[in-house]
Design a protein around this motif. Structure first.
Motif, PDB file in Angstrom:
ATOM      1  N   ARG B  97      25.706 111.587  68.063  1.00 29.65           N
ATOM      2  CA  ARG B  97      26.119 113.114  67.870  1.00 29.65           C
ATOM      3  C   ARG B  97      25.694 113.616  66.604  1.00 29.65           C
ATOM      4  NH1 ARG B  97      29.726 115.300  71.435  1.00 29.65           N
ATOM      5  NH2 ARG B  97      29.179 117.041  70.481  1.00 29.65           N
ATOM      6  N   TYR B  98      25.412 114.673  66.540  1.00 30.10           N
ATOM      7  CA  TYR B  98      24.783 115.325  65.330  1.00 30.10           C
ATOM      8  C   TYR B  98      25.674 116.335  64.785  1.00 30.10           C
ATOM      9  CZ  TYR B  98      20.537 117.000  62.791  1.00 30.10           C
ATOM     10  OH  TYR B  98      19.280 117.080  62.381  1.00 30.10           O
ATOM     11  N   VAL B  99      26.014 116.190  63.507  1.00 33.05           N
ATOM     12  CA  VAL B  99      26.989 117.351  62.876  1.00 33.05           C
ATOM     13  C   VAL B  99      26.214 118.184  61.668  1.00 33.05           C
ATOM     14  CG1 VAL B  99      28.909 117.564  61.375  1.00 33.05           C
ATOM     15  CG2 VAL B  99      28.736 115.524  62.973  1.00 33.05           C
ATOM     16  N   PHE B 100      26.213 119.305  61.951  1.00 33.07           N
ATOM     17  CA  PHE B 100      25.389 120.182  61.423  1.00 33.07           C
ATOM     18  C   PHE B 100      25.808 120.650  59.835  1.00 33.07           C
ATOM     19  CE2 PHE B 100      24.476 120.744  65.651  1.00 33.07           C
ATOM     20  CZ  PHE B 100      23.034 120.526  65.685  1.00 33.07           C
ATOM     21  N   GLN B 101      24.706 121.117  58.979  1.00 30.53           N
ATOM     22  CA  GLN B 101      25.197 121.630  57.566  1.00 30.53           C
ATOM     23  C   GLN B 101      26.301 122.544  57.656  1.00 30.53           C
ATOM     24  OE1 GLN B 101      22.015 122.904  55.320  1.00 30.53           O
ATOM     25  NE2 GLN B 101      23.175 123.657  53.732  1.00 30.53           N
ATOM     26  N   ASP B 102      26.135 123.713  58.194  1.00 31.99           N
ATOM     27  CA  ASP B 102      26.770 124.904  57.944  1.00 31.99           C
ATOM     28  C   ASP B 102      28.042 125.266  59.058  1.00 31.99           C
ATOM     29  OD1 ASP B 102      27.916 127.362  57.236  1.00 31.99           O
ATOM     30  OD2 ASP B 102      25.959 128.435  56.932  1.00 31.99           O
ATOM     31  N   PRO B 103      29.032 124.655  58.761  1.00 26.94           N
ATOM     32  CA  PRO B 103      30.205 124.802  59.668  1.00 26.94           C
ATOM     33  C   PRO B 103      30.366 126.296  60.236  1.00 26.94           C
ATOM     34  CG  PRO B 103      31.097 124.104  57.570  1.00 26.94           C
ATOM     35  CD  PRO B 103      29.709 124.165  57.464  1.00 26.94           C
ATOM     36  N   ALA B 104      30.129 127.255  59.307  1.00 26.15           N
ATOM     37  CA  ALA B 104      30.500 128.407  59.567  1.00 26.15           C
ATOM     38  C   ALA B 104      29.553 129.067  60.591  1.00 26.15           C
ATOM     39  CB  ALA B 104      30.151 129.437  58.171  1.00 26.15           C
ATOM     40  N   ARG B 105      28.298 128.454  60.706  1.00 23.47           N
ATOM     41  CA  ARG B 105      27.339 128.944  61.822  1.00 23.47           C
ATOM     42  C   ARG B 105      27.246 128.246  62.986  1.00 23.47           C
ATOM     43  NH1 ARG B 105      21.961 130.492  58.380  1.00 23.47           N
ATOM     44  NH2 ARG B 105      22.999 130.823  56.462  1.00 23.47           N
ATOM     45  N   SER B 106      28.045 126.868  63.075  1.00 23.37           N
ATOM     46  CA  SER B 106      27.793 125.889  63.951  1.00 23.37           C
ATOM     47  C   SER B 106      29.092 126.023  65.061  1.00 23.37           C
ATOM     48  CB  SER B 106      27.394 124.772  63.721  1.00 23.37           C
ATOM     49  OG  SER B 106      28.419 124.040  62.817  1.00 23.37           O
ATOM     50  N   ARG B 170      34.614 117.713  66.988  1.00 28.27           N
ATOM     51  CA  ARG B 170      33.771 118.123  68.055  1.00 28.27           C
ATOM     52  C   ARG B 170      32.975 117.027  68.433  1.00 28.27           C
ATOM     53  NH1 ARG B 170      30.363 123.084  67.936  1.00 28.27           N
ATOM     54  NH2 ARG B 170      29.621 122.265  66.171  1.00 28.27           N
ATOM     55  N   ALA B 171      32.383 116.331  67.348  1.00 28.57           N
ATOM     56  CA  ALA B 171      31.100 115.192  67.516  1.00 28.57           C
ATOM     57  C   ALA B 171      31.903 114.131  68.074  1.00 28.57           C
ATOM     58  CB  ALA B 171      30.428 114.839  66.243  1.00 28.57           C
ATOM     59  N   LEU B 172      33.194 113.747  67.605  1.00 32.22           N
ATOM     60  CA  LEU B 172      33.914 112.428  68.161  1.00 32.22           C
ATOM     61  C   LEU B 172      34.586 112.481  69.191  1.00 32.22           C
ATOM     62  CD1 LEU B 172      35.705 111.803  64.665  1.00 32.22           C
ATOM     63  CD2 LEU B 172      33.673 110.571  65.553  1.00 32.22           C
ATOM     64  N   ILE B 173      34.622 113.843  69.842  1.00 34.37           N
ATOM     65  CA  ILE B 173      35.384 113.495  71.163  1.00 34.37           C
ATOM     66  C   ILE B 173      34.799 112.821  72.460  1.00 34.37           C
ATOM     67  CG2 ILE B 173      34.412 115.702  72.254  1.00 34.37           C
ATOM     68  CD1 ILE B 173      37.644 116.555  72.568  1.00 34.37           C
ATOM     69  N   THR B 174      33.374 112.459  72.447  1.00 35.84           N
ATOM     70  CA  THR B 174      32.717 111.693  73.393  1.00 35.84           C
ATOM     71  C   THR B 174      32.564 110.474  72.825  1.00 35.84           C
ATOM     72  OG1 THR B 174      30.598 112.378  72.230  1.00 35.84           O
ATOM     73  CG2 THR B 174      31.229 113.499  74.158  1.00 35.84           C
ATOM     74  N   GLN B 175      33.322 109.802  71.909  1.00 38.63           N
ATOM     75  CA  GLN B 175      33.633 108.624  71.423  1.00 38.63           C
ATOM     76  C   GLN B 175      32.105 107.888  71.220  1.00 38.63           C
ATOM     77  OE1 GLN B 175      36.266 107.219  70.936  1.00 38.63           O
ATOM     78  NE2 GLN B 175      37.605 108.741  72.315  1.00 38.63           N
ATOM     79  N   PRO B 176      31.385 108.847  70.028  1.00 40.14           N
ATOM     80  CA  PRO B 176      30.084 108.200  69.917  1.00 40.14           C
ATOM     81  C   PRO B 176      30.152 106.935  69.136  1.00 40.14           C
ATOM     82  CG  PRO B 176      30.879 109.981  68.041  1.00 40.14           C
ATOM     83  CD  PRO B 176      31.780 109.699  69.300  1.00 40.14           C
ATOM     84  N   GLU B 177      29.041 106.406  69.066  1.00 39.27           N
ATOM     85  CA  GLU B 177      28.817 105.270  67.995  1.00 39.27           C
ATOM     86  C   GLU B 177      28.067 105.475  66.789  1.00 39.27           C
ATOM     87  OE1 GLU B 177      26.740 102.063  70.484  1.00 39.27           O
ATOM     88  OE2 GLU B 177      27.706 102.764  72.396  1.00 39.27           O
ATOM     89  N   VAL B 178      27.212 106.774  67.053  1.00 39.29           N
ATOM     90  CA  VAL B 178      26.425 107.230  65.857  1.00 39.29           C
ATOM     91  C   VAL B 178      26.602 108.492  65.544  1.00 39.29           C
ATOM     92  CG1 VAL B 178      23.966 107.312  65.066  1.00 39.29           C
ATOM     93  CG2 VAL B 178      24.671 105.556  66.470  1.00 39.29           C
ATOM     94  N   LEU B 179      26.845 108.655  64.447  1.00 36.96           N
ATOM     95  CA  LEU B 179      26.982 110.195  63.701  1.00 36.96           C
ATOM     96  C   LEU B 179      25.693 110.598  62.962  1.00 36.96           C
ATOM     97  CD1 LEU B 179      29.354 111.580  64.642  1.00 36.96           C
ATOM     98  CD2 LEU B 179      30.618 111.260  62.419  1.00 36.96           C
ATOM     99  N   ILE B 180      25.144 111.670  63.206  1.00 32.54           N
ATOM    100  CA  ILE B 180      24.092 112.275  62.232  1.00 32.54           C
ATOM    101  C   ILE B 180      24.579 113.311  61.580  1.00 32.54           C
ATOM    102  CG2 ILE B 180      21.620 113.236  62.168  1.00 32.54           C
ATOM    103  CD1 ILE B 180      20.977 112.079  64.756  1.00 32.54           C
ATOM    104  N   CYS B 181      24.817 113.080  60.192  1.00 29.17           N
ATOM    105  CA  CYS B 181      25.413 113.853  59.282  1.00 29.17           C
ATOM    106  C   CYS B 181      24.505 114.502  58.308  1.00 29.17           C
ATOM    107  CB  CYS B 181      26.450 113.280  58.558  1.00 29.17           C
ATOM    108  SG  CYS B 181      27.502 112.385  59.269  1.00 29.17           S
TER     109      CYS B 181
END
Lengths: 322, 321
Positions: B97-106, B170-181
């Motif tokens: 899962r990908y977590v983006f920079q700007d939480p206001a826009r995502s 939100r990214a964690l809800i699918t039980q991911p193994e990898v997080l792209i921060c």
């Protein structure tokens, strides 16, 4: 003292009511001096800067206080006087250089427009000559050729240099720089700081540098003004503020910086709990009190007065915090 | 385990029928590294160096031009990004899962936080049914440090730091193994960054997450990462354990980059450019690789002067101190 901000308060009318963005802010700027205004989002640092040039957004209002430039009130300026004050006395550069340029104007054309606005009687050749000298002054190489280029042909760092050239076109006494390096790569930031310091040396221009980056400002400003929740929390010589901060917020902010070389396997981070205050619902007392490790019951009752002590000021009722 | 196997991504500079094939930008030009399970791999470099493109290639927000990315899931399933099919891609994207920079826009401002979290299941083959999903949302919102009552509020009611917590949930809800921060703390106030970094480190411990951590703040990347890769103009120039790199930088570009970092000075010493002017002259060109900087034969070669510390030969003939 060329610029004095006295008990400035700025309000914004919003859908949710009146927002007090800047509350009772005072500081001075001397000729050739570099003063850093340090604060996080919502601290009121940018609104303070915008108030000096009277360019706050339309729903904002200077509710109290005064801004004096060489013993004249900036708030009393009107029409042509205000126009001349902006640029010729005080010029400003902004955070995102890319957005400050018109993409369909060549650099030469936009620079010519700025020069003409301040010196309407210059001829084409003189304007071109002056444009080239300005680009040389901010160390843009090949200035003759670069005048023909358009903004998209420049990197962010070069555009910021060109924006500084615009600001210099009118030979201002004061330069206000609002986060001018924040959008730039770290490798470019130092070059912009170099340039500003060089201009201070050569032109004796005073610089008001607004930033959230303590590391960047630490080697660069003569004095620091630390803002939080629209208030000045602490002010003093840069060395004093950074070496022995007197306000718990300043101390907390410094402790929150991730030290270079620290690693999670060896040390944990200092955590300032909570979040900056909501400007729509300010607490009655010190805005930092809810997060302050040293807060006493009295801190939440009224906003502390700012105390002057030697060359520094601090807005805190907790004695000798450290 | 993720293996970025000599990946290449270039973009055409011209469009249409008459576009010249040789006019292209190399965003990523033969990058090769592995991310081990459970580790935090930091990627640093200037804007345009290809670090975000590299991460995006992993979830196919961009398509590979060359090379391949291999992802071996905990359950033994293998994914190869080149030519991946739809079903596999959906399965991959619920694991990475990908977590983006700007939480206001995502975060969609019209959605409640509950809907934001449940939207994490979109395109995921793992939809567990409404009641299970809601239960998961309630548990996650607390895991990231907010409360169940917050599920009914909207993104605008939260501060930047809290919104970033919601993005992570939100990214964690699918039980991911990898997080792209990707620059997840860059838009946050200094006094809030530490809270989010601690949250990520705790989640890594508790869930055994693997992370690719991209940021321009070198002190932050150095703190949070186990290993760090340094990119310059589409090429990986150096890779080492974080603590090794923070203490001993071998590639001249890495030296240049780290020496540019302003350090807090409390000694009243006035501003002085650090670092070697010759290095600065070499590397201060625009970082994007509009010209292919390397001849193809050499660009994968890296020396390994000590175990786990790899240094590229490209640009290494730059003047050294």
């Amino acid at each position: 003292m060329i610029l004095t901000v006295e008990n400035l308060s700025v309000d914004f009318a919003t859908g949710g009511g009146l927002l007090h963005a800047v509350r009772d802010v005072s500081f001075t700027l001397d000729a050739g001096e570099v003063v850093g205004i340090v604060g996080e989002s919502g601290s009121g640092k940018s609104v303070t800067a915008q108030s000096i040039l009277r360019i706050i957004p339309a729903n904002g209002r200077i509710a109290a206080g005064d801004i004096r430039f060489r013993d004249r009130s900036v708030l009393a300026l009107d029409g042509e006087e205000l126009r001349r004050f902006r640029g010729r006395e005080v010029a400003m550069i902004f955070q995102e250089p890319g957005r400050s340029f018109d993409p369909i104007y060549s650099i030469g054309k936009s620079l010519a427009e700025t020069i003409r606005a301040h010196q309407p009687d210059l001829g084409e050749d003189e304007i071109r000559e002056r444009s080239i000298r300005l680009l040389e002054e901010v160390h843009v190489t090949n200035p003759e050729r670069r005048l023909e280029n358009f903004p998209h042909q420049f990197s962010g760092g070069l555009l910021q240099r060109i924006m500084i050239a615009h600001a210099l076109a009118s030979d201002p006494t004061v330069l206000i720089a609002d986060e001018p390096t924040t959008a730039l790569d770290v490798t470019i930031q130092a070059g912009i700081v170099d340039l500003l310091l060089e201009l201070r040396r050569r032109r004796n221009v005073a610089i008001l540098f607004i930033t959230h980056n303590l590391a960047l400002i630490s080697s660069f400003a003569d004095r620091l003004v630390v803002m939080y929740g629209g208030l000045v929390m602490e002010e003093g010589r840069t060395v004093d503020v950074l070496r022995s901060p007197r306000h718990p917020y300043t101390a907390g902010l410094l402790a929150s910086l991730v030290p270079f070389g620290a690693h999670h396997s060896q040390q944990s981070l200092f955590i300032l709990s909570g979040a900056p205050p909501n400007p729509m619902a300010p607490e009655p007392g010190c805005p930092f009190a809810p997060r302050c490790p040293l807060a006493k019951p009295g801190c939440r009752e009224a906003i502390p007065e700012i105390r002057t002590d030697g060359g520094s000021r601090v807005r805190c009722i907790v004695e000798g915090p450290k | 385990m993720i293996h970025f196997d000599s990946i290449v991504k270039h973009y055409p500079l011209e469009a249409g029928f008459f576009a010249r094939e040789e006019h292209k930008v190399f965003a990523v030009n033969g990058v090769d590294f592995r991310v081990e399970p459970g580790e935090i791999y930091g990627l640093v470099g200037e804007s345009g160096c290809g670090k975000t493109t590299t991460a995006r290639l992993l979830v196919r927000m961009e398509r590979l031009t060359g090379g391949n990315i291999l992802f071996r899931s905990r359950d033994g399933r293998e994914f190869r990004l080149a030519g991946i099919g739809r079903a596999d891609l959906a399965a991959l994207r619920s694991r990475v899962r990908y977590v983006f920079q700007d939480p206001a826009r995502s975060l969609n401002p019209r959605l409640s936080i509950r809907e934001v979290l449940l939207s994490g299941y979109r395109y995921s083959p793992r939809w567990p049914g409404r009641s299970r999903a809601e239960e998961e949302a309630r548990s996650l919102i607390q895991e990231v440090g907010l409360s169940v009552g917050d599920l009914d509020r909207r993104p605008a009611d939260f501060s930047g730091g809290q919104r970033q917590r919601i993005s992570i949930a939100r990214a964690l809800i699918t039980q991911p193994e990898v997080l792209i921060c990707d620059e997840v703390v860059s838009a946050l106030d200094v006094s809030i960054q530490g809270q989010i970094l601690n949250l990520l480190l705790r989640l890594r411990e508790e869930r055994g997450l693997t992370m690719i951590f991209i940021a321009h703040d070198l002190a932050v990347v150095g703190y949070v990462s186990d290993r760090i890769g340094v990119m310059y103009r589409g090429v990986l120039v150096e890779e080492a354990p974080a603590r090794t790199l923070m203490a001993n930088r071998r590639h001249p570009y890495t030296q240049y980059l780290f020496e540019s970092l302003p350090v807090l000075r409390t000694d009243g010493e006035s501003h002085r450019r650090r670092g070697d002017p010759a290095l600065r002259a070499t590397f201060s060109r625009r970082a994007d690789a509009t010209e292919n900087p390397v001849s193809d034969a050499t660009f994968l070669e890296m020396d390994e002067p000590e175990p786990g510390h790899r240094v590229s030969r490209i640009f290494s003939d730059a003047p050294r101190r």
